[in-house]
Design an enzyme around this catalytic site. Structure first.
Site: not given
Length: 429
Positions: A243, A282, A284-285, A321, A325, A353-354, A382
């Site tokens: 985290g 743990e 990651g990022r 992302r 987010y 197309c969004e 991510y």
């Protein structure tokens, strides 16, 4: 530090000119720096080793952040373990060279088949997140003649993170068993034939840039370890999750020094002093986030009376992302702008197309034209791992750089491969 810098007027990844990658591989393409991955892992491992004298810390890379095979092999060669959340991730970790005794299996929705695969593979630890999972794991272990080592992931009702969707430690989140149930479940598990409970785990969220929430959660976990031992239970392991966040607003002279990592390690050392547990982590990022960029090419300029749209060939299916987010990424032009170059405020958008296919609005960048290359920085976590084929776009390519070499570690999907994943029903053949 990351290893992306301007040299002779162009942006390089280590010793490779990004223009060469764009020419030979095409765009959009993710580019990862081996040197950055290696540096960040070593910084983290050394900091954790400083608080576990005489006992090597268990560092399990959270591979959901980036599961590229080249990235995984780089970390496996450094001695990292793997934190996995599906059978597919376990299989890929094994294929990348992580030994089963360095693999943990997390996640709230493990199926019977996935647990059976994990038990048969001989992985180090299952992180149990509910009572029904405890029962299922014990049945699977007993059927296979194994007693799988496991820990309870505890929800401490202390959530934190850079966004509501990546906060995991609150009682309102789906993760872990409740604090109040741990004592009863620990006692139940002691008599189960297919599972051996070794300790506890906790993970409160992602992209956390200060240690206060960690400290509050870990203090509760320390008290829980002591209370369980008072009841006569064995608590040998304490998995503290990941985290720790990274800076996304990255200046060109950015040096990702060990300050936050050292502060975190000092806090963990203080709270776990005298507990005599094997500590697990743990990250990651923190390991891969700054190690990757998404390289994209400008397709069109679309001026409006009140704004200027910059349309690039990357889209939200390649980098989710910002749409998911509201995440921020620095944008660097691959051609180094000359001093004093005029800036233009762009809405940088993709071809999907969004209206949500928007990377940023009103971002001031050096004036761009069709064909120019730009890089979304800090895209190693991510990014590709969340990519999709929405709008029937091809899965993005990925490249790993090592010094002056680069290799395609995930080729761009072909249209034949894309269409070939579907099957026509017999009445329409």
């Amino acid at each position: 530090m990351h290893h992306f810098a301007y040299r002779d007027g162009a942006l390089f990844a280590e010793d490779v000119d990004l223009r060469e990658i764009a020419e030979k591989v095409g765009t959009p393409v993710y580019v990862y720096s081996s040197a950055t991955i290696e540096r960040h892992y070593r910084l983290y491992e050394q900091a954790m080793a400083s608080i576990t004298p005489g006992r090597k810390p268990h560092v399990f890379y959270a591979m959901k952040a980036n599961s590229n095979l080249g990235v995984l092999k780089t970390l496996a060669a450094l001695g990292a373990g793997a934190d996995t959340v599906s059978e597919g991730e376990i299989r890929k970790a094994l294929a990348a060279g992580f030994p089963p005794e360095r693999i943990v299996f997390s996640g709230v929705g493990k199926s019977e088949g996935e647990l059976a695969f994990a038990v048969e593979a001989g992985i180090y630890q299952v992180n149990i997140e509910s009572e029904s999972e405890l029962d299922l794991l014990s049945r699977v272990g007993e059927r296979l003649g194994r007693r799988q080592e496991a820990v309870f992931r505890v929800n401490p009702d202390i959530g934190a993170g850079g966004h509501a969707k990546i906060t995991t430690g609150s009682s309102a989140n789906k993760f872990g068993v409740s604090f109040e149930d741990v004592h009863r479940l620990y006692a139940r598990a002691a008599n189960m034939a297919g599972v051996r409970i070794m300790g506890l785990a906790v993970h409160i969220g992602s992209q956390i840039r200060e240690t206060g929430a960690f400290e509050a959660a870990y203090a509760k976990m320390r008290d829980l370890v002591l209370a369980l031992r008072e009841e006569g239970h064995r608590v040998d392991r304490l998995d503290l999750g990941g985290g720790l966040g990274i800076p996304y607003e990255v200046p060109r002279d950015f040096d990702h020094g060990p300050g936050l990592i050292e502060a975190y390690a000092g806090m963990v050392g203080k709270l776990t002093a005298g507990l005599d547990v094997e500590l697990g982590f743990e990250p990651g990022r923190l390991i891969v986030g700054n190690a990757g960029i998404l390289l994209t090419r400008v397709l069109h300029l679309n001026p409006r009376p009140t704004k200027q749209f910059l349309v690039v060939d990357a889209a939200m299916n390649d980098l989710m992302r910002p749409a998911m987010y509201e995440a921020y990424h620095e944008i660097w032009p691959v051609a180094e702008p000359a001093p004093g170059t005029a800036a233009v405020a762009y809405d940088v958008v993709g071809p999907i197309c969004e209206s949500g296919d928007t990377f940023t609005t009103g971002r001031e960048l050096p004036q761009q034209k069709p064909g120019d290359l730009i890089a979304f920085m800090t895209a190693g976590a991510y990014g590709a791992s969340m990519s999709s084929t929405y709008n029937q776009r091809l899965l993005v390519a990925e490249v790993l750089v090592k010094g002056d070499q680069f290799a395609v570690t995930r080729p761009r999907q072909s249209y034949e491969e894309l269409i070939g994943t579907d099957r026509s029903p017999p009445w329409l053949s």
